[in-house]
Scaffold this motif. Structure first.
Motif, PDB file in Angstrom:
ATOM      1  N   ALA A   1      11.067  -7.950   7.713  1.00  0.00           N
ATOM      2  CA  ALA A   1      10.939  -6.584   8.207  1.00  0.00           C
ATOM      3  C   ALA A   1       9.622  -6.393   8.961  1.00  0.00           C
ATOM      4  O   ALA A   1       9.574  -5.716  10.002  1.00  0.00           O
ATOM      5  CB  ALA A   1      11.035  -5.597   7.049  1.00  0.00           C
ATOM      6  N   LEU A   2       8.542  -6.979   8.446  1.00  0.00           N
ATOM      7  CA  LEU A   2       7.250  -6.856   9.104  1.00  0.00           C
ATOM      8  C   LEU A   2       7.298  -7.421  10.509  1.00  0.00           C
ATOM      9  O   LEU A   2       6.845  -6.787  11.472  1.00  0.00           O
ATOM     10  CB  LEU A   2       6.167  -7.563   8.281  1.00  0.00           C
ATOM     11  CG  LEU A   2       4.811  -7.784   8.976  1.00  0.00           C
ATOM     12  CD1 LEU A   2       4.190  -6.456   9.384  1.00  0.00           C
ATOM     13  CD2 LEU A   2       3.871  -8.573   8.054  1.00  0.00           C
ATOM     14  N   GLU A  23       6.465   2.271   8.931  1.00  0.00           N
ATOM     15  CA  GLU A  23       6.094   2.251   7.522  1.00  0.00           C
ATOM     16  C   GLU A  23       6.226   0.852   6.930  1.00  0.00           C
ATOM     17  O   GLU A  23       5.535   0.534   5.952  1.00  0.00           O
ATOM     18  CB  GLU A  23       6.938   3.265   6.740  1.00  0.00           C
ATOM     19  CG  GLU A  23       6.582   4.702   7.077  1.00  0.00           C
ATOM     20  CD  GLU A  23       7.116   5.724   6.094  1.00  0.00           C
ATOM     21  OE1 GLU A  23       6.612   6.866   6.119  1.00  0.00           O
ATOM     22  OE2 GLU A  23       8.024   5.393   5.295  1.00  0.00           O
ATOM     23  N   GLU A  24       7.099   0.020   7.494  1.00  0.00           N
ATOM     24  CA  GLU A  24       7.162  -1.371   7.041  1.00  0.00           C
ATOM     25  C   GLU A  24       5.834  -2.075   7.314  1.00  0.00           C
ATOM     26  O   GLU A  24       5.371  -2.900   6.509  1.00  0.00           O
ATOM     27  CB  GLU A  24       8.307  -2.110   7.740  1.00  0.00           C
ATOM     28  CG  GLU A  24       9.696  -1.664   7.329  1.00  0.00           C
ATOM     29  CD  GLU A  24       9.996  -1.954   5.865  1.00  0.00           C
ATOM     30  OE1 GLU A  24       9.465  -2.933   5.324  1.00  0.00           O
ATOM     31  OE2 GLU A  24      10.765  -1.173   5.261  1.00  0.00           O
ATOM     32  N   ILE A  25       5.221  -1.767   8.439  1.00  0.00           N
ATOM     33  CA  ILE A  25       3.897  -2.333   8.718  1.00  0.00           C
ATOM     34  C   ILE A  25       2.872  -1.748   7.752  1.00  0.00           C
ATOM     35  O   ILE A  25       2.016  -2.463   7.211  1.00  0.00           O
ATOM     36  CB  ILE A  25       3.485  -2.052  10.180  1.00  0.00           C
ATOM     37  CG1 ILE A  25       4.453  -2.735  11.156  1.00  0.00           C
ATOM     38  CG2 ILE A  25       2.049  -2.529  10.430  1.00  0.00           C
ATOM     39  CD1 ILE A  25       4.179  -2.431  12.618  1.00  0.00           C
ATOM     40  N   GLN A  66      16.286 -14.581   2.844  1.00  0.00           N
ATOM     41  CA  GLN A  66      16.397 -14.198   4.243  1.00  0.00           C
ATOM     42  C   GLN A  66      17.752 -14.606   4.815  1.00  0.00           C
ATOM     43  O   GLN A  66      18.394 -13.841   5.546  1.00  0.00           O
ATOM     44  CB  GLN A  66      15.255 -14.831   5.047  1.00  0.00           C
ATOM     45  CG  GLN A  66      13.889 -14.229   4.755  1.00  0.00           C
ATOM     46  CD  GLN A  66      12.754 -15.019   5.365  1.00  0.00           C
ATOM     47  OE1 GLN A  66      12.915 -16.177   5.758  1.00  0.00           O
ATOM     48  NE2 GLN A  66      11.579 -14.406   5.440  1.00  0.00           N
ATOM     49  N   ALA A  67      18.203 -15.806   4.470  1.00  0.00           N
ATOM     50  CA  ALA A  67      19.507 -16.271   4.951  1.00  0.00           C
ATOM     51  C   ALA A  67      20.642 -15.444   4.345  1.00  0.00           C
ATOM     52  O   ALA A  67      21.621 -15.117   5.019  1.00  0.00           O
ATOM     53  CB  ALA A  67      19.688 -17.750   4.606  1.00  0.00           C
ATOM     54  N   GLN A  70       9.499 -16.883  15.033  1.00  0.00           N
ATOM     55  CA  GLN A  70       8.221 -17.564  14.847  1.00  0.00           C
ATOM     56  C   GLN A  70       7.409 -16.924  13.723  1.00  0.00           C
ATOM     57  O   GLN A  70       6.770 -17.615  12.923  1.00  0.00           O
ATOM     58  CB  GLN A  70       7.412 -17.528  16.151  1.00  0.00           C
ATOM     59  CG  GLN A  70       8.086 -18.242  17.317  1.00  0.00           C
ATOM     60  CD  GLN A  70       8.981 -17.341  18.157  1.00  0.00           C
ATOM     61  OE1 GLN A  70       9.711 -16.495  17.616  1.00  0.00           O
ATOM     62  NE2 GLN A  70       8.915 -17.497  19.474  1.00  0.00           N
ATOM     63  N   GLY A  71       7.456 -15.587  13.646  1.00  0.00           N
ATOM     64  CA  GLY A  71       6.751 -14.897  12.574  1.00  0.00           C
ATOM     65  C   GLY A  71       7.318 -15.239  11.210  1.00  0.00           C
ATOM     66  O   GLY A  71       6.580 -15.411  10.240  1.00  0.00           O
ATOM     67  N   GLY A  72       8.646 -15.361  11.140  1.00  0.00           N
ATOM     68  CA  GLY A  72       9.284 -15.723   9.884  1.00  0.00           C
ATOM     69  C   GLY A  72       8.907 -17.113   9.431  1.00  0.00           C
ATOM     70  O   GLY A  72       8.727 -17.369   8.229  1.00  0.00           O
TER      71      GLY A  72
END
Length: 300
Positions: free
Chosen positions: A165-166, A194-196, A224-225, A267-269
Motif C-alpha cells: 500500500a505504501l 493516510e497509508e503514507i 502479497q501474492a 521495485q518498491g515491493g
C-alpha cells in the motif's frame, strides 16, 4: 475442504506471538516520525457513480475498483490483528499509534464498503454474483487467518500488505488527480495519503513483538501474492462485465504488472523484502506530499 497453502507460523503453535520465548521481543527501533490523525471525511456519491475512475483507461480503472472491493475484508483483518497485538505491546507510543492506525483503517473500509455497494448495483447479475463470490472467499480467508494463525503470521502478512500500500501510494502523481473522476479521487487519494502517514505502525509492531526478518519476508511475500490474486480476479470480473465478454486473467495480470513496473510499485515491493528495509527510511518525495495535502493530509 479448504486447503491452506500459507506458510506455517511456528510448528505446534496456532496462536500467540509465534515465538516460544517472549524475552526475544525487540524494542521499536525509533519513535514514529509521523503524527497520525484520525479523520472522518464525508462523501456524497451519486447512485449513477461512474464505474471507470479513469474514463480513458479501462484496465487501470477496473484494477482500482477491484482494490476498493478488497478493503472491507483486508482492513478489518488488520484491525483485528492490531487488537490482539496490543496485548503484547509495552511501548506507550507504539500502542497509541496502533490505536490511531486502526481508527484510520475503520474509516477507510467503511467508506469503501459504501462505494462498493453503489458499484455492485450497476453490475450485471452475473458480474455482481462473481464479485460477491470473490468477496466471500477473501473474507473467509481473513477470518480463518484471525482464528487459526499465530500473531506472528498475521503481523507479517499485515506488514506485507502495508508495504504494498505504501509503494502504491508513493506512485500517485499530480497528473493522476487531474485524470481521475473526482468522486473516486476524493476517496482513494485521501486513503492513500493516510497509508503514507501510518506507514511505520505495523512494521514497528512486528519488530517489537516478533522481530524475525526471514519470517517477515516469507509470510509477507506470500501475503502479497495472496492479496494480489484476489484483486486481479476481481479486476478480471470487472473488465469482463464492462466489455460483455470474458477477459482472461493472464491479460489482466500482464496489464497490472506492466503498469506497476512503470510507476515503481514492483521495485518498491522488492526493496521491502531486503534485510535493511524500514518504512521510515522510504523517501516521500515532494509531489507525494503535495498530493497528500490536496486531500487534507499534511505529511511530516
Amino acid at each position: 475442504m479448504t486447503t491452506d497453502s500459507s506458510p506455517d507460523p511456528v510448528p505446534g503453535q496456532a496462536s500467540g506471538v509465534g515465538s516460544p520465548d517472549a524475552s526475544s521481543r525487540r524494542g521499536v527501533r525509533s519513535r514514529t516520525m509521523q503524527t497520525i490523525t484520525v479523520r472522518k471525511p464525508t462523501f456524497d456519491w451519486p447512485t449513477d457513480l461512474p464505474l471507470l475512475p479513469f474514463p480513458d483507461d479501462v484496465s487501470r480503472s477496473c484494477e482500482m475498483v477491484a482494490g476498493s472491493f478488497t478493503l472491507p475484508y483486508v482492513e478489518p483483518y488488520l484491525i483485528r490483528t492490531m487488537r490482539v497485538a496490543a496485548k503484547e505491546v509495552e511501548d506507550p507510543q507504539l500502542a497509541a499509534d496502533m490505536k490511531a492506525f486502526s481508527q484510520q483503517e475503520a474509516q477507510h473500509f467503511k467508506n469503501h464498503a459504501a462505494i462498493n455497494d453503489i458499484v455492485r448495483a450497476q453490475l450485471s447479475p452475473a458480474g455482481a454474483e462473481a464479485m460477491r463470490a470473490l468477496e466471500d472467499g477473501l473474507e473467509a480467508d481473513y477470518r480463518r487467518f484471525t482464528d487459526t494463525k499465530s500473531l506472528a503470521f498475521n503481523l507479517a502478512y499485515a506488514e506485507g500488505f502495508e508495504a504494498t500500500a505504501l509503494h502504491a501510494a508513493r506512485s500517485i502523481r499530480i497528473a493522476d488527480t487531474e485524470a481521475i473522476d473526482r468522486t473516486w479521487g476524493d476517496l482513494w487519494y485521501w486513503h492513500l495519503a493516510e497509508e503514507i502517514e501510518h506507514r511505520t505502525v505495523i512494521f514497528d509492531a512486528y519488530d517489537h513483538i516478533v522481530g524475525r526478518y526471514a519470517y517477515r519476508t516469507a509470510v509477507g511475500s506470500w501475503g502479497q501474492a495472496h492479496f494480489l490474486g484476489f484483486a486481479l480476479r476481481m479486476a478480471a470480473v470487472l473488465q469482463s462485465d464492462h466489455y460483455g465478454e470474458p477477459i482472461p486473467l493472464r491479460r489482466v495480470a500482464a496489464q497490472s504488472a506492466k503498469r506497476s513496473w512503470a510507476v515503481g510499485t514492483v521495485q518498491g515491493g522488492i526493496k521491502a523484502l531486503l534485510p535493511n528495509y524500514n518504512p521510515r527510511k522510504v523517501e516521500i518525495d515532494d509531489e507525494s506530499r503535495v498530493v497528500a495535502s490536496m486531500y487534507g493530509v499534511e505529511l511530516d
